[in-house]
Design an enzyme around this catalytic site. Sequence first.
Site, PDB file in Angstrom:
ATOM      1  N   SER A  46     -10.066  -0.503   7.085  1.00 14.28           N
ATOM      2  CA  SER A  46      -9.561  -0.478   5.710  1.00 14.28           C
ATOM      3  C   SER A  46      -8.838  -1.730   5.249  1.00 14.28           C
ATOM      4  CB  SER A  46      -8.632   0.713   5.524  1.00 14.28           C
ATOM      5  OG  SER A  46      -9.402   1.860   5.365  1.00 14.28           O
ATOM      6  N   SER A  65      -9.901   1.704   2.635  1.00 15.23           N
ATOM      7  CA  SER A  65      -9.044   2.490   1.789  1.00 15.23           C
ATOM      8  C   SER A  65      -7.939   1.691   1.088  1.00 15.23           C
ATOM      9  CB  SER A  65      -8.371   3.585   2.630  1.00 15.23           C
ATOM     10  OG  SER A  65      -7.515   3.007   3.614  1.00 15.23           O
ATOM     11  N   LYS A  99       0.870  -1.189   0.000  1.00 11.58           N
ATOM     12  CA  LYS A  99       0.000   0.000   0.000  1.00 11.58           C
ATOM     13  C   LYS A  99       0.903   1.234   0.000  1.00 11.58           C
ATOM     14  CE  LYS A  99      -3.969   1.962   2.547  1.00 11.58           C
ATOM     15  NZ  LYS A  99      -4.931   1.766   3.634  1.00 11.58           N
TER      16      LYS A  99
HETATM   17  N1  GLN Z   1     -13.342   4.087   5.997  1.00 12.70           N
HETATM   18  C1  GLN Z   1     -12.673   4.620   7.149  1.00 12.70           C
HETATM   19  C2  GLN Z   1     -12.324   6.064   6.919  1.00 12.70           C
HETATM   20  O1  GLN Z   1     -12.529   6.547   5.844  1.00 12.70           O
HETATM   21  C3  GLN Z   1     -11.518   3.754   7.504  1.00 12.70           C
HETATM   22  C4  GLN Z   1     -10.223   4.185   6.964  1.00 12.70           C
HETATM   23  C5  GLN Z   1      -9.087   3.281   7.305  1.00 12.70           C
HETATM   24  O2  GLN Z   1      -9.232   2.268   7.983  1.00 12.70           O
HETATM   25  N2  GLN Z   1      -7.923   3.686   6.859  1.00 12.70           N
HETATM   26  O3  GLN Z   1     -11.862   6.735   7.820  1.00 12.70           O
END
Ligand code: GLN
Length: 473
Positions: free
Chosen positions: A172, A148, A69
């Site tokens: 995420s 994400s 990532k």
């Molecule tokens: N969907 C969540 C957010 O937008 C989780 C993001 C994550 O775990 N990096 O904050």
Amino acid sequence: MDLNKLTIKKYLEMHKNKEINALDLFQFAQNQYTTHHKHLNIFIEEQYAKALDIINKNPTLPFIPMGVKDNYLQERQNATAGSKILKNFIAPYSSTVIKRLESVNCLSIGRLNMDEFAMGSSGKTSGFGPTLSPWTNKKGASMSPGGSSSGSASSLASKLCLFSLGSDTGGSVRQPAAWCGLTGFKPTYGLLSRYGIVELACAFDAPGFFTKTMEDAEILFSYTKGKDVFDFTTVDHIEEKSKKKIGVLYDTRVHPETLEDLKNTVKHLKSKGYEVEEVSFSMLEYFLPIYYILCPAEASSNLARYDSIIFGDGKTKVQDLDDLYTKFRSENFGEEVQRRIVMGNYVMYSGNVDGYYNHARKLISKIWSEMKDTFYAYDCILMPTTSGPGITYEETLNPDPMAMYLCDLYTCFVNILGLPAASIPTRVSPSTGTPLGIQIVSKPMGDNLIFSVGKEIEQYYEFNEKNSWSNKC
Ligand code: GLN
């Protein structure tokens, strides 16, 4: 051996017996990418050629193809965290997780696309365009991989690597794993170092893995866990003992197929000697608001450093310092990041900080003191990862941010409480033709229990053996 179904464990065994070599495996993955998956926008930088050069110099080593990532720093390489603001940033050092993995021959196939600064649940907030999943639904529509860690999920589901790295601040790793038919593991906060990973919210961020099996996640965890002098929140793992007891949270609001999966899993675990009891989380509704107060508060502070003085090309034409900040940040941060900065500054503003930020922090202590006994009574709590199968790319275009925030309903409490958790794929949904997954959550340090209960569940569903990983190839 079908290389599409190859796991890390199997590969290492086969390599030892000289039944496979790294060059064949990497070339197979590269070919998957060039013939089938180029259009999915998985990479910010694809690095197969670079990897093949390294393998050619050391042809006997068991190199493991790893997707990274793009919020993990790798020395002397660009790292963007999915943001145009970092498009010229070159990392001066490597993250601890990467260093530990490289020391056991994990080799990057490329830097993977992601939601900008890991804010999002679909990949659509990336400054480099959205990533698609290799899965299509029954009507042939392209699916969102979730986010994400969108590129991380899509790269493994497309068989471009044997595992990929994600980061999980509110779900995420687990949510995209569920949507793409993968195992997604998030460790207890502090067991994996956050050093060298671009932060979203330091108190919730955790590195995590996308794998085809729980066993592979366990292998990667053993390579990377434990104290790191560069991250003072890290600790060594002290394993938890099994009580052979599972709690299950049935939330009738979820898709009937997910509910059915939870019920079948309970039956299976009972047949394996686990005692299973139903639990309820009376506080579940509070977690999303708590998360969306505290995460933007931390994020807006973390993002304050991106002011064009250190990061940026210095080309923005401005009149004064205020003008510089405003222009640079407005031009280079995407809409979601700007929204979180506004939300974060609002809840941290001196007139609001008690009512929002401090209140939310106090609530966490209260909630933990009420929920603690539940977590300590069981090996794991079985529950949904998401409310059902994933959504199409078209559906991600819904401009209402609340629709995406709701994706974190069952995952973000895990980060708020620092717990270990995993999403395990169950089956392809009969109604949509796309993957379904369920979640297990344990107490702090219960990572070993996640692996043992997770393996039981996985052996029941056999997703990796039964499915061709994506219905595209
Ligand atoms: N969907 C969540 C957010 O937008 C989780 C993001 C994550 O775990 N990096 O904050």
